[in-house]
Scaffold this motif. Structure first.
Motif, PDB file in Angstrom:
ATOM      1  N   ALA A   1       0.846  -1.211   0.000  1.00 48.26           N
ATOM      2  CA  ALA A   1       0.000   0.000   0.000  1.00 48.26           C
ATOM      3  C   ALA A   1       0.874   1.252   0.000  1.00 48.26           C
ATOM      4  O   ALA A   1       0.565   2.248  -0.668  1.00 48.26           O
ATOM      5  CB  ALA A   1      -0.922  -0.003   1.222  1.00 48.26           C
ATOM      6  N   GLY A   2       1.980   1.183   0.720  1.00 43.90           N
ATOM      7  CA  GLY A   2       2.894   2.328   0.769  1.00 43.90           C
ATOM      8  C   GLY A   2       3.569   2.570  -0.575  1.00 43.90           C
ATOM      9  O   GLY A   2       3.787   3.727  -0.969  1.00 43.90           O
ATOM     10  N   GLN A   3       3.876   1.468  -1.264  1.00 41.28           N
ATOM     11  CA  GLN A   3       4.505   1.644  -2.580  1.00 41.28           C
ATOM     12  C   GLN A   3       3.527   2.275  -3.560  1.00 41.28           C
ATOM     13  O   GLN A   3       3.892   3.132  -4.363  1.00 41.28           O
ATOM     14  CB  GLN A   3       5.025   0.304  -3.096  1.00 41.28           C
ATOM     15  N   LEU A   4       2.264   1.851  -3.448  1.00 41.79           N
ATOM     16  CA  LEU A   4       1.252   2.495  -4.301  1.00 41.79           C
ATOM     17  C   LEU A   4       1.125   3.975  -3.917  1.00 41.79           C
ATOM     18  O   LEU A   4       1.046   4.852  -4.792  1.00 41.79           O
ATOM     19  CB  LEU A   4      -0.095   1.776  -4.144  1.00 41.79           C
ATOM     20  N   LEU A   5       1.129   4.250  -2.619  1.00 37.43           N
ATOM     21  CA  LEU A   5       1.031   5.644  -2.166  1.00 37.43           C
ATOM     22  C   LEU A   5       2.177   6.475  -2.753  1.00 37.43           C
ATOM     23  O   LEU A   5       1.965   7.594  -3.242  1.00 37.43           O
ATOM     24  CB  LEU A   5       1.049   5.693  -0.638  1.00 37.43           C
ATOM     25  N   ASP A   6       3.379   5.942  -2.713  1.00 42.20           N
ATOM     26  CA  ASP A   6       4.533   6.676  -3.262  1.00 42.20           C
ATOM     27  C   ASP A   6       4.322   6.978  -4.750  1.00 42.20           C
ATOM     28  O   ASP A   6       4.643   8.076  -5.221  1.00 42.20           O
ATOM     29  CB  ASP A   6       5.830   5.875  -3.071  1.00 42.20           C
ATOM     30  N   ARG A   7       3.765   6.004  -5.487  1.00 39.77           N
ATOM     31  CA  ARG A   7       3.545   6.239  -6.934  1.00 39.77           C
ATOM     32  C   ARG A   7       2.450   7.292  -7.129  1.00 39.77           C
ATOM     33  O   ARG A   7       2.533   8.132  -8.026  1.00 39.77           O
ATOM     34  CB  ARG A   7       3.148   4.922  -7.626  1.00 39.77           C
TER      35      ARG A   7
ATOM     36  N   LEU B   1       1.709   9.752  -5.092  1.00 39.14           N
ATOM     37  CA  LEU B   1       2.258  11.072  -4.753  1.00 39.14           C
ATOM     38  C   LEU B   1       3.185  11.563  -5.859  1.00 39.14           C
ATOM     39  O   LEU B   1       3.168  12.750  -6.224  1.00 39.14           O
ATOM     40  CB  LEU B   1       3.012  10.993  -3.415  1.00 39.14           C
ATOM     41  N   ALA B   2       3.984  10.633  -6.398  1.00 44.18           N
ATOM     42  CA  ALA B   2       4.926  11.020  -7.462  1.00 44.18           C
ATOM     43  C   ALA B   2       4.163  11.588  -8.660  1.00 44.18           C
ATOM     44  O   ALA B   2       4.654  12.494  -9.344  1.00 44.18           O
ATOM     45  CB  ALA B   2       5.766   9.818  -7.874  1.00 44.18           C
ATOM     46  N   ALA B   3       2.950  11.068  -8.877  1.00 44.82           N
ATOM     47  CA  ALA B   3       2.161  11.525 -10.036  1.00 44.82           C
ATOM     48  C   ALA B   3       1.794  13.003  -9.913  1.00 44.82           C
ATOM     49  O   ALA B   3       1.501  13.655 -10.914  1.00 44.82           O
ATOM     50  CB  ALA B   3       0.894  10.673 -10.169  1.00 44.82           C
ATOM     51  N   ILE B   4       1.815  13.546  -8.702  1.00 44.38           N
ATOM     52  CA  ILE B   4       1.562  14.992  -8.565  1.00 44.38           C
ATOM     53  C   ILE B   4       2.815  15.712  -8.022  1.00 44.38           C
ATOM     54  O   ILE B   4       2.721  16.768  -7.402  1.00 44.38           O
ATOM     55  CB  ILE B   4       0.311  15.308  -7.700  1.00 44.38           C
ATOM     56  N   GLY B   5       3.955  15.085  -8.239  1.00 44.60           N
ATOM     57  CA  GLY B   5       5.224  15.755  -7.927  1.00 44.60           C
ATOM     58  C   GLY B   5       5.602  15.760  -6.460  1.00 44.60           C
ATOM     59  O   GLY B   5       6.451  16.555  -6.036  1.00 44.60           O
ATOM     60  N   LEU B   6       4.981  14.884  -5.659  1.00 45.91           N
ATOM     61  CA  LEU B   6       5.325  14.840  -4.228  1.00 45.91           C
ATOM     62  C   LEU B   6       6.154  13.586  -3.918  1.00 45.91           C
ATOM     63  O   LEU B   6       6.011  12.558  -4.585  1.00 45.91           O
ATOM     64  CB  LEU B   6       4.058  14.849  -3.368  1.00 45.91           C
ATOM     65  N   ASP B   7       6.986  13.720  -2.869  1.00 44.85           N
ATOM     66  CA  ASP B   7       7.913  12.633  -2.579  1.00 44.85           C
ATOM     67  C   ASP B   7       8.268  12.704  -1.086  1.00 44.85           C
ATOM     68  O   ASP B   7       8.711  13.754  -0.611  1.00 44.85           O
ATOM     69  CB  ASP B   7       9.164  12.855  -3.446  1.00 44.85           C
ATOM     70  N   ARG B   8       8.082  11.592  -0.387  1.00 44.86           N
ATOM     71  CA  ARG B   8       8.346  11.644   1.068  1.00 44.86           C
ATOM     72  C   ARG B   8       9.818  11.900   1.376  1.00 44.86           C
ATOM     73  O   ARG B   8      10.157  12.307   2.477  1.00 44.86           O
ATOM     74  CB  ARG B   8       7.844  10.375   1.760  1.00 44.86           C
ATOM     75  N   ALA B   9      10.701  11.607   0.400  1.00 46.34           N
ATOM     76  CA  ALA B   9      12.139  11.793   0.673  1.00 46.34           C
ATOM     77  C   ALA B   9      12.630  13.168   0.230  1.00 46.34           C
ATOM     78  O   ALA B   9      13.814  13.473   0.390  1.00 46.34           O
ATOM     79  CB  ALA B   9      12.929  10.707  -0.043  1.00 46.34           C
ATOM     80  N   ALA B  10      11.742  13.993  -0.306  1.00 51.90           N
ATOM     81  CA  ALA B  10      12.211  15.288  -0.845  1.00 51.90           C
ATOM     82  C   ALA B  10      12.631  16.230   0.285  1.00 51.90           C
ATOM     83  O   ALA B  10      11.875  16.433   1.235  1.00 51.90           O
ATOM     84  CB  ALA B  10      11.106  15.933  -1.676  1.00 51.90           C
ATOM     85  N   PRO B  11      13.822  16.831   0.174  1.00 52.99           N
ATOM     86  CA  PRO B  11      14.224  17.805   1.193  1.00 52.99           C
ATOM     87  C   PRO B  11      13.465  19.127   1.053  1.00 52.99           C
ATOM     88  O   PRO B  11      13.304  19.860   2.033  1.00 52.99           O
ATOM     89  CB  PRO B  11      15.728  18.007   0.946  1.00 52.99           C
TER      90      PRO B  11
END
Ligand code: URA
Length: 261
Positions: free
Chosen positions: A132-138, A140-150
């Motif tokens: 579920a988290g991997q899907l969440l990451d994808r 978020l990436a689709a709208i330019g968001l990333d949990r690892a982004a500084p």
């Protein structure tokens, strides 16, 4: 009679047991813990005249009030994590491998709140790292968001209502949520996001006091002085792929709000 068991069957059975929460090998024979911890019988009953003066009954500990007092004491996320991890009244902590506090960038504009750790999260001590988290990451990436982004403008911060995995991934119980809610609210206050995204019914119930995610999703509301967007939980999307269209609409809604902020 010896059963010739297929190793793949054994592996599948073990995996199934672990999913149900039976993930520790303790011993062949059961132990009666109640008998083991029973206090020794009193040697003799004290004569009435010598009995100690009655002690006023101790105020029963109120786990929710205690959680409120502890959470209010936290001035930083690190303090909150330490206080919550040490909170003794939630039984879930006994069965969990790890305390799962958060992931992502605390300076992010967006904070996402899920339900509770699953098996992968429990093992790794981080929220949303399984399927579920991997899907969440994808998503978020689709709208330019990333949990690892500084960069706070591209980052997200992720936490759950419960920091310990419920056995067998069962639903959180109301008493467990009530005990953890003061910590969750303080968590949100300390992060101070611009937007709070509630993933699934349990997060909506905890923060908005409402259920019915298929009705609530995509509708902005307000809680704790913040704009709040309920969204379908990614685990629901894995089970109901047709609902991804709705989730995409919600993501665009979030992106639009962030662009306007
Ligand atoms: N589901 C959740 O709600 N939270 C997690 O961390 C993982 C799965």
């Amino acid at each position: 009679m010896t059963l010739a068991l297929d190793p793949r069957l054994i592996a599948a059975l073990l995996e199934w047991q672990a999913e149900l929460g039976a993930d520790e090998c303790i011993g062949d024979a059961g132990v009666d813990r109640f008998a083991a911890s029973a206090p020794p019988a009193p040697a003799a009953v004290a004569p009435l005249a010598q009995a100690a003066a009655p002690v006023a009954p101790m105020a029963a500990a109120d786990p929710v009030a205690e959680a409120q007092a502890l959470a209010a004491r936290a001035g930083t996320l690190a303090e909150l994590a330490a206080l919550q991890a040490a909170y003794p009244h939630c039984e879930l902590r006994k069965g969990a491998r790890n305390f799962v506090f958060s992931d992502g960038n605390p300076a992010a504009r967006v904070m996402l709140l899920g339900e509770a750790p699953g098996d992968n999260e429990d093992r790794q001590g981080k929220p949303f790292v399984g399927p579920a988290g991997q899907l969440l990451d994808r998503m978020l990436a689709a709208i330019g968001l990333d949990r690892a982004a500084p960069d706070p403008a591209r980052a997200v911060y992720i936490a759950n209502v419960l920091p310990w995995r419920p056995p067998g991934n069962r639903d959180p119980e109301p008493a467990e949520v009530a005990m953890m809610l003061p910590f969750v609210r303080r968590h949100i206050e300390l992060v101070g996001p611009r937007v709070l995204v509630l993933m699934g019914n349990h997060a909506c119930q905890a923060i908005l006091g409402q259920r019915g995610i298929t009705r609530l999703r995509g509708q902005w509301s307000e809680a704790m002085g913040l704009p709040v967007l309920p969204m379908l939980h990614p685990a629901y999307l894995l089970r109901n792929p047709y609902a991804k269209r709705d989730a995409w609409a919600d993501l665009l809604e979030l992106q639009e709000r962030l662009e306007a902020t």
